[in-house]
Enzyme design. Sequence first.
Site, PDB file in Angstrom:
ATOM      1  N   LYS A 197       0.953  -1.400  -0.055  1.00 54.16           N
ATOM      2  CA  LYS A 197       0.150  -0.223  -0.076  1.00 54.16           C
ATOM      3  C   LYS A 197       0.929   1.292  -0.193  1.00 54.16           C
ATOM      4  CE  LYS A 197      -3.907   2.098   2.561  1.00 54.16           C
ATOM      5  NZ  LYS A 197      -4.702   2.052   3.586  1.00 54.16           N
ATOM      6  N   ARG A 218       1.054   9.787   6.004  1.00 61.08           N
ATOM      7  CA  ARG A 218       1.468   8.297   6.223  1.00 61.08           C
ATOM      8  C   ARG A 218       2.867   7.827   5.623  1.00 61.08           C
ATOM      9  NH1 ARG A 218      -4.786   7.710   5.048  1.00 61.08           N
ATOM     10  NH2 ARG A 218      -5.559   8.011   7.237  1.00 61.08           N
ATOM     11  N   LYS A 249      -1.989  -1.607  -3.605  1.00 65.15           N
ATOM     12  CA  LYS A 249      -3.015  -0.312  -3.627  1.00 65.15           C
ATOM     13  C   LYS A 249      -2.143   0.862  -3.716  1.00 65.15           C
ATOM     14  CE  LYS A 249      -6.642   1.791  -0.943  1.00 65.15           C
ATOM     15  NZ  LYS A 249      -7.367   1.853   0.198  1.00 65.15           N
ATOM     16  N   SER A 275      -9.849   5.656  -5.346  1.00 69.32           N
ATOM     17  CA  SER A 275     -10.832   6.752  -5.540  1.00 69.32           C
ATOM     18  C   SER A 275     -10.355   7.852  -6.356  1.00 69.32           C
ATOM     19  CB  SER A 275     -11.112   7.400  -4.087  1.00 69.32           C
ATOM     20  OG  SER A 275      -9.834   7.899  -3.492  1.00 69.32           O
TER      21      SER A 275
END
Length: 325
Positions: A197, A218, A249, A275
């Site tokens: 990710k 993050r 992802k 998204s």
Amino acid sequence: MPFPADRPRRLRQSPAMRRLVAETHVQPSQLILPMFIAEGITEPRPITSMPGVVQHTRDTARKAYAEAAALGLGGVMLFGVPEHKDAQGSGALDPEGILNVALADARAEVGDDLLVMSDLCLDEFTDHGHCGVLDAQGRVDNDATLEIYAQMGVVQAESGAHVVGPSGMMDGQVGVVRSALDAAGHDDTVILAYAVKYSSAFYGPFREAVGSSLQGDRKTYQQDPANSREAIREVLLDIDEGADIVMVKPALSYLDVIADVRAAVDVPVAAYNISGEMAMVEAAAANGWLDRERTIDEIILSIRRAGAEIVLTYWAAELAARLSR
């Protein structure tokens, strides 16, 4: 002028011929629909940056679960949007918290006819928006977070999840969740590990979708977009810890990573068409710059062609309906 001896165009001359020799296919059973279920709303709340996607009420979500099952989708991935948050993300562990009751609703609605999947992360539930709890210096505390993830896995399985998806990119997350599930008698619960990710700019619309409270970024725990070899290390660690399925992802900016992961492992590979990838297409199509349906088809096909057997996409229900025509 000599004629060509080999004529590849013969195999492209009609729709029937192209269907016959197509190397890659998309089927509804390969598609997972991510869904957002919000606490304290009485009508679906549109997500402005993701046209056609809403925060569901529990009632409208039930209808969407039933529709997904009727369309033959592979599953639904549920995200909870709570009314109240705290530093520990305690709503994630509450059996009456929005995500856990949504899991119970979904399982009651579809039984085993559709896989009910659950995002296992704290970011939707913490007031600081990080995927784990913070230490005294304001850093994400990996090992303290693991203790909560282990409890979350059990609560989600007991609420009805067939599949849990640890997504916080904490070191050791798959191992602690697997151990906790097995100890609680949920050895049949599948772990879909968000193994790779990346810290991506394409998550922007998702943060609206979950009402993110993120402070900072993050980058200390999500993967650096500059690195691909590291992705294989992450995947192999998760498989060693008990992951049944591994996921990359985002998908579209990391097709090379999907292909590398597919070549490196013998477990199913998933990819999340996220998204921001969706929002770009919808915005361009709204301006008349792209043929929307052809673009969606091409994107999902590219993710499948790169090697993902499973694709999470907000277009899952629409695609499945079109594929069944």
